[in-house]
Design an enzyme around this catalytic site. Structure first.
Site, PDB file in Angstrom:
ATOM      1  N   LEU A 491      -1.870 -27.780   5.885  1.00 30.20           N
ATOM      2  CA  LEU A 491      -1.860 -27.604   7.340  1.00 30.20           C
ATOM      3  C   LEU A 491      -0.466 -27.672   7.942  1.00 30.20           C
ATOM      4  CD1 LEU A 491      -4.941 -29.749   8.432  1.00 30.20           C
ATOM      5  CD2 LEU A 491      -4.696 -27.280   8.640  1.00 30.20           C
ATOM      6  N   GLY A 492       0.415 -28.354   7.267  1.00 28.16           N
ATOM      7  CA  GLY A 492       1.758 -28.477   7.826  1.00 28.16           C
ATOM      8  C   GLY A 492       2.541 -29.529   7.080  1.00 28.16           C
ATOM      9  N   LYS A 493       3.794 -29.556   7.369  1.00 27.25           N
ATOM     10  CA  LYS A 493       4.674 -30.492   6.694  1.00 27.25           C
ATOM     11  C   LYS A 493       5.610 -31.088   7.742  1.00 27.25           C
ATOM     12  CE  LYS A 493       6.978 -30.305   2.223  1.00 27.25           C
ATOM     13  NZ  LYS A 493       7.610 -29.422   1.258  1.00 27.25           N
ATOM     14  N   GLY A 494       5.766 -32.377   7.703  1.00 22.89           N
ATOM     15  CA  GLY A 494       6.714 -32.999   8.602  1.00 22.89           C
ATOM     16  C   GLY A 494       7.774 -33.693   7.784  1.00 22.89           C
ATOM     17  N   MET A 495       8.561 -34.452   8.458  1.00 21.80           N
ATOM     18  CA  MET A 495       9.620 -35.200   7.784  1.00 21.80           C
ATOM     19  C   MET A 495       9.021 -36.246   6.834  1.00 21.80           C
ATOM     20  SD  MET A 495      12.791 -35.848   7.567  1.00 21.80           S
ATOM     21  CE  MET A 495      13.714 -37.186   6.837  1.00 21.80           C
ATOM     22  N   VAL A 499       0.574 -32.376   5.253  1.00 25.37           N
ATOM     23  CA  VAL A 499      -0.782 -32.541   5.771  1.00 25.37           C
ATOM     24  C   VAL A 499      -1.660 -31.421   5.227  1.00 25.37           C
ATOM     25  CG1 VAL A 499      -2.178 -32.794   7.856  1.00 25.37           C
ATOM     26  CG2 VAL A 499       0.187 -33.587   7.857  1.00 25.37           C
ATOM     27  N   ASP A 622       7.420 -40.616  19.891  1.00 28.47           N
ATOM     28  CA  ASP A 622       7.789 -39.309  19.331  1.00 28.47           C
ATOM     29  C   ASP A 622       6.954 -38.185  19.928  1.00 28.47           C
ATOM     30  OD1 ASP A 622       9.345 -37.631  17.853  1.00 28.47           O
ATOM     31  OD2 ASP A 622       8.291 -37.925  15.962  1.00 28.47           O
TER      32      ASP A 622
HETATM   33  N1  LIG Z   1      -5.092 -33.646  12.076  1.00 26.33           N
HETATM   34  C1  LIG Z   1      -4.415 -32.523  11.888  1.00 26.33           C
HETATM   35  N2  LIG Z   1      -5.029 -31.327  11.963  1.00 26.33           N
HETATM   36  C2  LIG Z   1      -4.323 -30.193  11.800  1.00 26.33           C
HETATM   37  N3  LIG Z   1      -3.003 -30.139  11.550  1.00 26.33           N
HETATM   38  C3  LIG Z   1      -2.332 -31.285  11.461  1.00 26.33           C
HETATM   39  C4  LIG Z   1      -2.998 -32.541  11.610  1.00 26.33           C
HETATM   40  N4  LIG Z   1      -2.071 -33.516  11.490  1.00 26.33           N
HETATM   41  C5  LIG Z   1      -0.899 -32.893  11.274  1.00 26.33           C
HETATM   42  N5  LIG Z   1      -1.047 -31.560  11.251  1.00 26.33           N
HETATM   43  C6  LIG Z   1       0.008 -30.549  11.058  1.00 26.33           C
HETATM   44  O1  LIG Z   1       0.992 -31.066  10.208  1.00 26.33           O
HETATM   45  C7  LIG Z   1       2.247 -31.164  10.898  1.00 26.33           C
HETATM   46  C8  LIG Z   1       2.951 -32.422  10.451  1.00 26.33           C
HETATM   47  O2  LIG Z   1       2.174 -33.512  10.859  1.00 26.33           O
HETATM   48  P1  LIG Z   1       2.849 -34.838  11.422  1.00 26.33           P
HETATM   49  O3  LIG Z   1       3.751 -34.496  12.561  1.00 26.33           O
HETATM   50  O4  LIG Z   1       1.798 -35.837  11.694  1.00 26.33           O
HETATM   51  O5  LIG Z   1       3.695 -35.195  10.130  1.00 26.33           O
HETATM   52  P2  LIG Z   1       5.018 -36.020  10.006  1.00 26.33           P
HETATM   53  O6  LIG Z   1       5.420 -35.922   8.594  1.00 26.33           O
HETATM   54  O7  LIG Z   1       4.800 -37.362  10.565  1.00 26.33           O
HETATM   55  O8  LIG Z   1       6.002 -35.165  10.902  1.00 26.33           O
HETATM   56  P3  LIG Z   1       7.277 -35.555  11.785  1.00 26.33           P
HETATM   57  O9  LIG Z   1       8.437 -34.967  11.076  1.00 26.33           O
HETATM   58  O10 LIG Z   1       6.995 -34.896  13.108  1.00 26.33           O
HETATM   59  O11 LIG Z   1       7.318 -37.042  11.916  1.00 26.33           O
HETATM   60  C9  LIG Z   1       1.887 -31.130  12.373  1.00 26.33           C
HETATM   61  O12 LIG Z   1       2.914 -30.586  13.182  1.00 26.33           O
HETATM   62  C10 LIG Z   1       0.672 -30.242  12.372  1.00 26.33           C
HETATM   63  O13 LIG Z   1       1.082 -28.894  12.416  1.00 26.33           O
END
Ligand SMILES: Nc1ncnc2c1ncn2[C@@H]1O[C@H](COP(=O)(O)OP(=O)(O)OP(=O)(O)O)[C@@H](O)[C@H]1O
Length: 822
Positions: A491-495, A499, A622
């Protein structure tokens, strides 16, 4: 005191790739093309149009100079068949002083008159109109009538035939206007049946102007900013230099006219837009005037009704969608040439990665105490228990994660060879990850946490489950957590995590009502690093607290199901949602933003979420479009319901540690940068920045550094008060003893960093000027649209108060006229 774990955020120079060149923005094709007579094909003309506007420092109407123009004449095309007509209205400077709005109204009214003639006209001899040539037919598709295309116009060299229209009595009150529309038919024209509604444009305009003035007067008191440039830059060792922008004004007028970029939108929802003329032009708004959002839907403190559909995109002719380009972002000085950063292009993850090391260094000053953090989590009962042994070892010892082989206790199936007394049977081995203290880890005696072994992936890939950065390698189809979930897609990748979307395969434990077989969930697989692991546990803990305080799921906070561990990765299971708001902007409002109705609906939900956090004394820390997720309706494709997610930086108010890198930089409140104690007001600041971004598609404060952020904030909001500066931990990094701002800037010639002292008294930029179109454009807006826009500006202004003590609270924001419509 907190665990000391705070997520890093980038603070390095913003990539120039994020910049968007406003001058490249094309003006939408619209009915005004009919009034251009420059002999340039329409498509090229669009481009040329913009260039002329820029070159001449005025905007929107090509050769037509606002306030000094007349409608010269209406011509019926020389080749127009009887019963139809091609209308070209020349607009040329005459020196008379006609207000812009009146000109537009006159033109539109007149064209509508003409179209009425066209529809109702018949040949005097009763013959049907001659068929149109293919070229005209083509044009007629666009116009539903005569084509105004370049090809069908007389060339500049060819003599134009000016023909009088059949005698159409000017409507009452238009005395004197008729002369501007003198046109005669080439051939005797049929007597049209003219059915004219009696209108008095002068009265209409007067009435609108009066109402407008009333509205403006009401708002003047609250939001108006002075137009006088007053930031003076005294270069250290050099002379004073003004960095005032050219775009400041009384708050209602744009000097460059560039704000007219979206002005054409106003026609769709205005009474003028409803004329058959626009319909004939083929301009269809998916949000017709009748669908104009009402602004009194529900009490703002109530939850947002789920699934209430609304459009997201701005409509090309919706007046309240005007989001003019900030004129003050286009200063030739270059000081703020980087101001216009497209929200859609911005990728905060890249920035966060670049700044990770910097942040790590910053954290070294406050050494995290993993023991206390983990023990706290267990006490709070979040997720599944992790074995923690008593540890009285010195805190400064370093931790490490290692993989060791242990006997596989599950390898106890019946073995036929046992019957033959093969007592020496070799037990199967399996790999487990253990975390231990580096200095005291001999013989495994100091192992602290035994993580779950790989149970569902073949042993040969165990070593390969993480990539070089510690992200878990996602394998679609993989079954995790003892057969409970099956991963479907990423679904996605953050720092901090990757996900994935997963399907629930089996319900475990009847008490878990949320485990419905087949349900889709999102699993956040946290990177396998200690600080991130702890941060993830904290995120789950806070999410649980917030969910518990909102059992009916009305406050737009992501719902947590549970947590588990998989191959050394903490996995946080939550509801699965659709795209984040950055993607929504990218898809529905790239560079122009979303429509006002969507912004208002989203604002309402965000304020509800913030009110919950405030009630629970939790700071999100954030908030940004990336961390706000929209739900996905497979039926309507609407992204109407939001959930606030990613609470990885969140903390209890009491835990707030001073760090200048909390919150992603563009959304970072001044008190964080200054190193002041903070509370939920920092989230309100971030929401202000986010709402601006949603409406304009641009980033409000695209500062290159914390220092630059402060400068941009003060340019828009005025000077930070002395009381705050005096108390600030990092005050001396940005202000001198006389409380003047010290800006760190790159020398334009040498490229070297230089310090400049800025004497800032009042704001030099104006939020209102960035968002509200020129007064002439306002005349085309409906009163309630203008009122809503001004309310929006006022609310943003309050969300962005430099002093957190004076910043609007979530409750007051929900009761603000922008939300209530009163
Ligand atoms: N519950 C969810 N349903 C669908 N997509 C999600 C969900 N949680 C996260 N994502 C996707 O994954 C991405 C990364 O999630 P998230 O921001 O929680 O991760 P992170 O590693 O903490 O990122 P950051 O770098 O912002 O701290 C989100 O921008 C979103 O696109």
């Amino acid at each position: 005191m907190s665990s000391g774990i705070k997520r890093p955020h980038a603070d390095d120079a913003h990539s120039a790739s994020g910049r968007s060149d406003q001058s490249d923005r094309k003006k939408p094709r619209d009915w005004r093309d009919a009034f251009l007579d420059d002999g340039v094909p329409p498509r090229d003309r669009d481009r040329d149009y913009g260039r002329r506007d820029r070159d001449q420092g005025r905007g929107g109407y090509g050769d037509r100079q606002i306030g000094a123009m007349m409608i010269d004449e209406a011509q019926v095309g020389d080749t127009a068949p009887q019963g139809t007509e091609q209308i070209i209205v020349n607009v040329s400077p005459r020196g008379e002083n006609i207000p812009d709005g009146m000109v537009t109204a006159m033109i539109t009214d007149k064209i509508r008159d003409m179209m009425t003639v066209s529809v109702r006209g018949k040949a005097s001899d009763g013959r049907p109109p001659r068929p149109l040539s293919p070229r005209r037919q083509q044009g007629q598709q666009l116009w539903g009538g005569p084509p105004p295309t370049h090809a069908s116009r007389p060339s500049p060299s060819a003599p134009q035939t000016s023909v009088k229209l059949p005698p159409v009595a000017p409507p009452q009150g238009k005395a004197g206007m008729g002369q501007f529309f003198q046109a005669e038919p080439e051939e005797p024209e049929p007597e049209p049946e003219v059915v004219e509604e009696e209108q008095d444009p002068a009265k209409m305009l007067e009435e609108r102007r009066r109402k407008r003035e009333e509205i403006m007067a009401k708002f003047k008191a609250t939001g108006g900013k002075p137009s006088v440039p007053n930031v003076v830059v005294n270069e250290v060792g050099g002379g004073a230099e003004s960095v005032a922008s050219g775009g400041t004004r009384t708050g209602l007028q744009t000097s460059t006219g560039k704000s007219l970029a979206c002005s054409d939108k106003s026609l769709a929802d205005s009474p003028i837009a409803a004329t058959p003329m626009l319909n004939n032009l083929g301009i269809q708004s998916s949000n017709p005037p009748s669908a104009t959002p009402t602004i009194t839907e529900q009490p703002s403190l109530a939850h947002t009704p789920q699934g209430k559909a609304f459009d997201l995109a701005k409509h090309p002719f919706a007046s309240n969608d005007s989001a003019p380009l900030p004129p003050d972002t286009q200063t030739p000085s270059g000081v703020h040439a980087d101001m216009t950063v497209s929200a859609a292009d911005y990728d905060p993850t890249q920035e966060a990665l670049a700044d990770h090391e910097k942040r790590q260094k910053d954290l070294e000053a406050v050494k995290p105490d993993p023991q206390s953090a983990i023990a706290l989590e267990i006490a709070d009962g979040v997720g599944e228990p992790i074995t923690v042994e008593d540890d009285d070892s010195p805190k400064e010892e370093e931790w490490e994660e290692v993989e060791i082989e242990v006997d596989d206790e599950e390898d106890d199936e019946f073995d036929m060879f046992d019957a033959f007394g093969d007592d020496e049977k070799q037990k199967k081995k399996k790999k487990v990850t253990v975390r231990r203290l580096k200095n005291g880890g001999q013989a495994g005696a100091r192992e602290e946490i035994i993580k779950k072994p790989a149970s569902t992936i073949a042993p040969e890939v165990v070593d390969n489950v993480d990539d070089a950065d510690g992200y878990y390698r996602i394998t679609p189809g993989e079954i995790v957590d003892d057969g409970r979930y099956q991963i479907t897609i990423s679904l996605g990748k953050g720092m901090f995590s990757a996900v994935v979307k997963a399907k629930v395969l089996k319900a475990v434990g009847q008490e878990r009502r949320q485990d419905v077989v087949g349900k889709e969930v999102a699993i956040k697989v946290v990177r396998s690093q200690e600080s991130m692991y702890i941060s993830g546990r904290k995120e789950a803990q806070i999410l649980k607290k917030l969910n518990d305080a909102d059992p009916d799921d009305k406050k737009h906070m992501l719902r947590l199901d549970r947590t588990f561990e998989h191959r050394g990765h903490l996995c946080i299971v939550t509801e699965s949602l659709s795209m984040n708001l950055r993607d929504v902007i990218k898809r529905f409002g790239n560079n122009v933003g979303l429509n006002m109705r969507a912004v208002r609906a989203y604002a309402h939900q965000l304020f509800l979420g913030l009110s919950l956090m405030r009630k629970c004394e939790v700071v999100h820390a954030d908030i940004k479009p990336d961390n706000i997720l929209a739900s996905h309706s497979t039926v309507t494709e609407n992204k109407t319901t939001l959930k606030i997610c990613d609470l990885g930086s969140a903390a209890e108010i009491t835990e707030g540690e001073i760090t200048p890198y909390l919150v992603s930089r563009f959304y970072r409140a001044p008190e964080i940068i200054l190193g002041l104690p903070y509370d939920t007001a920092i989230d309100m600041w971030s929401i202000g920045c986010t709402l601006y971004e949603l409406f304009t598609g641009k980033i409000l404060f695209p500062g290159r550094s914390n220092n630059h952020m402060l400068l941009l904030m003060m340019e828009l909001k005025g000077k930070i008060n002395h009381r705050m500066i005096k108390k600030a931990s990092f005050g001396t990094m940005h202000f001198d003893e006389a409380m003047n701002f010290i800006g760190l800037e790159k020398d334009k010639i040498t490229g070297e960093d230089t310090l400049k002292t800025h004497v800032i008294n009042k704001p030099t930029k104006d939020l209102r000027a960035r968002l509200v179109p020129s007064s002439s454009e306002q005349l085309k807006m409906k009163d309630d649209e203008l009122k809503q826009l001004l309310n929006f500006v006022d609310l943003l202004d309050k969300c962005l108060h430099l002093d957190p003590a004076k910043r609007i609270t979530p409750r007051d924001a929900l009761l603000h006229p922008f939300m209530t419509g009163h």
